[in-house]
Design an enzyme around this catalytic site. Structure first.
Site, PDB file in Angstrom:
ATOM      1  N   HIS A  44       6.090 -11.905   5.911  1.00  0.00           N
ATOM      2  CA  HIS A  44       5.942 -11.435   4.524  1.00  0.00           C
ATOM      3  C   HIS A  44       7.305 -11.211   3.905  1.00  0.00           C
ATOM      4  O   HIS A  44       8.255 -10.791   4.571  1.00  0.00           O
ATOM      5  CB  HIS A  44       5.097 -10.167   4.441  1.00  0.00           C
ATOM      6  N   ILE A  62       0.823  -1.215   0.000  1.00  0.00           N
ATOM      7  CA  ILE A  62       0.000   0.000   0.000  1.00  0.00           C
ATOM      8  C   ILE A  62       0.860   1.270   0.000  1.00  0.00           C
ATOM      9  O   ILE A  62       0.389   2.346  -0.379  1.00  0.00           O
ATOM     10  CB  ILE A  62      -0.964  -0.014   1.215  1.00  0.00           C
TER      11      ILE A  62
HETATM   12  P1  5GP Z   1       7.179  -4.533   7.367  1.00  0.00           P
HETATM   13  O1  5GP Z   1       7.576  -3.146   7.759  1.00  0.00           O
HETATM   14  O2  5GP Z   1       6.373  -5.221   8.442  1.00  0.00           O
HETATM   15  O3  5GP Z   1       8.318  -5.390   6.873  1.00  0.00           O
HETATM   16  O4  5GP Z   1       6.254  -4.386   6.104  1.00  0.00           O
HETATM   17  C1  5GP Z   1       4.873  -4.189   6.192  1.00  0.00           C
HETATM   18  C2  5GP Z   1       4.435  -3.657   4.870  1.00  0.00           C
HETATM   19  O5  5GP Z   1       3.041  -3.781   4.788  1.00  0.00           O
HETATM   20  C3  5GP Z   1       4.778  -2.179   4.661  1.00  0.00           C
HETATM   21  O6  5GP Z   1       5.594  -2.030   3.509  1.00  0.00           O
HETATM   22  C4  5GP Z   1       3.415  -1.534   4.521  1.00  0.00           C
HETATM   23  O7  5GP Z   1       3.401  -0.474   3.581  1.00  0.00           O
HETATM   24  C5  5GP Z   1       2.535  -2.684   4.113  1.00  0.00           C
HETATM   25  N1  5GP Z   1       1.152  -2.558   4.510  1.00  0.00           N
HETATM   26  C6  5GP Z   1       0.702  -2.205   5.748  1.00  0.00           C
HETATM   27  N2  5GP Z   1      -0.647  -2.209   5.770  1.00  0.00           N
HETATM   28  C7  5GP Z   1      -1.049  -2.578   4.528  1.00  0.00           C
HETATM   29  C8  5GP Z   1      -2.351  -2.761   3.942  1.00  0.00           C
HETATM   30  O8  5GP Z   1      -3.385  -2.588   4.562  1.00  0.00           O
HETATM   31  N3  5GP Z   1      -2.369  -3.136   2.635  1.00  0.00           N
HETATM   32  C9  5GP Z   1      -1.235  -3.353   1.917  1.00  0.00           C
HETATM   33  N4  5GP Z   1      -1.394  -3.721   0.635  1.00  0.00           N
HETATM   34  N5  5GP Z   1      -0.009  -3.184   2.440  1.00  0.00           N
HETATM   35  C10 5GP Z   1       0.082  -2.802   3.735  1.00  0.00           C
END
Ligand code: 5GP
Length: 112
Positions: free
Chosen positions: A98, A31
């Site tokens: 992820h 997102i």
């Molecule tokens: P992290 O920081 O945990 O490695 O990555 C989480 C990712 O999830 C971030 O890049 C963030 O932009 C993405 N993200 C968070 N909430 C959402 C959402 O509701 N939808 C989508 N498509 N991505 C999300």
């Protein structure tokens, strides 16, 4: 809604731009993209982070990498970065495992 936004995406309770789906995995556009291409690949199994996986997840973890290969191959993306943030200090904000696929620009190393 659950307290896991990615579980809500798996359950189709909230929308996402889905790129790929099979019985074990789901991939969708981030997102808040950090590159022209920024796709997240997640297991449908609720593993909070890589360090919470175990030996029984061997096939699933390998599958996620093969999903990365399939998506990038289908999109003719030859150069890309795959990143997993494990834990808050490493930048993890969503506690459902992820893999980030990032592509479409040059990346520095080491990461910030
Ligand atoms: P992290 O920081 O945990 O490695 O990555 C989480 C990712 O999830 C971030 O890049 C963030 O932009 C993405 N993200 C968070 N909430 C959402 C959402 O509701 N939808 C989508 N498509 N991505 C999300």
């Amino acid at each position: 809604m659950s307290n896991n936004i990615f579980q809500d995406i798996i359950d189709k309770k909230i929308p996402a731009e889905i790129i790929y789906e099979d019985d074990l995995a789901l991939a969708f556009n981030d997102i808040s993209p950090q590159a022209p291409i920024h796709i997240l690949v997640i297991p449908k199994k609720p593993i909070t982070k890589l360090s919470a996986s175990d030996d029984d997840d061997q096939k699933l973890l390998g599958h996620l990498l093969l999903v990365v290969k399939k998506i990038t191959s289908d999109k003719n993306i030859s150069d890309y970065r795959v990143a997993i943030n494990n834990g808050a200090e490493a930048g993890q904000t969503v506690f459902h495992l992820h893999l980030h696929i990032l592509a479409g620009r040059t990346f520095g190393w080491p990461t910030g």
